[in-house]
Scaffold this active site. Structure first.
Site, short mmCIF file in Angstrom:
data_model
loop_
_atom_site.label_atom_id
_atom_site.label_comp_id
_atom_site.label_asym_id
_atom_site.label_seq_id
_atom_site.Cartn_x
_atom_site.Cartn_y
_atom_site.Cartn_z
CB VAL A 19 -0.92 0.00 1.25
CG1 VAL A 19 -1.68 1.32 1.36
CG2 VAL A 19 -1.88 -1.18 1.19
N PRO A 205 4.40 8.94 1.23
CG PRO A 205 3.59 10.36 -0.44
CD PRO A 205 3.92 10.32 1.03
CB SER A 206 8.66 7.22 -1.81
OG SER A 206 8.09 7.65 -3.03
NE ARG A 207 6.28 0.96 2.46
CZ ARG A 207 4.99 0.66 2.34
NH1 ARG A 207 4.15 1.55 1.86
NH2 ARG A 207 4.54 -0.51 2.72
CG LEU A 208 10.95 8.79 1.53
CD1 LEU A 208 11.28 9.91 0.56
CD2 LEU A 208 12.23 8.22 2.15
#
Length: 234
Positions: A19, A205-208
């Site tokens: 996700v 977003p982008s696992r940040l």
């Protein structure tokens, strides 16, 4: 059906996607409350108002004296100036492990808001008076259930129903009754997790992801706790 992409074979199940979080808000050490307990209070109310399903559900992790861990979902019941409170059977596996090794970890995951709260700390039992006050507020059926369940023990097919019937007869009430005098068992009560570390996590977003951690600064007994607040790399 979930849209999560997976591949399966005879001997492997592999998750191929995940996700993507995209929450509009941000948390930093400069915009959170100086107290993690107050910050939790804020986030918990926001979870309630956002119609998060079971915002009071939390993972409780314990470990034996030799370090073997176990986790389970329990219900958060109270936040006070000392910490986070839940209730359980004192003969259960979780209570036995807390008695051996009085340290615990809690995790709240509010999926609908892409938020997590992680708590680590030592534990203490609540006084009987505190446990009794809460126990009296529970429905009759759940009070009877506390008597009937030898939590975490192996039971036969009809043992639980038979024990429930026995205590319904003993206390002259039925589980469906709205009122009845069912006393607090000696083997049941509350635990409080006194935090030394609390982390607030916000999915990005982008696992940040945004991560803000509070670490308790120990002071003289009786002093109000002080906290250092840092941003952690995702």
């Amino acid at each position: 059906m979930s849209s999560l992409a997976v591949s399966e074979s005879a001997d492997r199940l592999q998750v191929q996607g995940h996700v993507q979080y995209d929450t509009p808000d941000h948390i930093t050490p400069s915009n959170v409350h100086p107290s993690p307990l107050e910050q939790f209070h804020i986030w918990f109310n926001e979870a309630r108002n956002a119609d998060v399903r079971e915002p009071d559900a939390m993972s409780l992790s314990t470990a034996t004296a030799s370090g073997i861990p176990s986790s389970r979902m329990v219900l958060f019941k109270q936040l006070d100036k000392r910490g986070f409170v839940f209730y359980t059977n004192y003969t259960s596996r979780k209570s036995q492990e807390l008695a051996e090794n009085p340290q615990a970890a809690l995790l709240f995951f509010w999926r609908e808001m892409s938020r997590q709260v992680r708590v680590l700390g030592r534990v203490e039992k609540l006084s009987r008076e505190e446990s009794e006050e809460y126990f009296k507020s529970r429905p009759v059926g759940t009070r009877l259930g506390a008597w009937a369940s030898k939590q975490s023990s192996v039971v036969g097919e009809d043992d639980l129903a038979n024990r429930l019937a026995r205590f319904q007869e003993q206390f002259a009430v039925q589980a469906s009754d709205e009122e009845g005098d069912v006393p607090l068992p000696d083997f049941w009560g509350g635990w409080r997790v006194i935090p030394r570390e609390v982390e607030f996590w916000l999915g990005k977003p982008s696992r940040l992801h945004d991560r803000v951690r509070y670490l308790r600064v120990e002071g003289p007994p009786g002093d109000q706790p002080r906290w250092t607040i840092d941003r952690l790399s995702p």
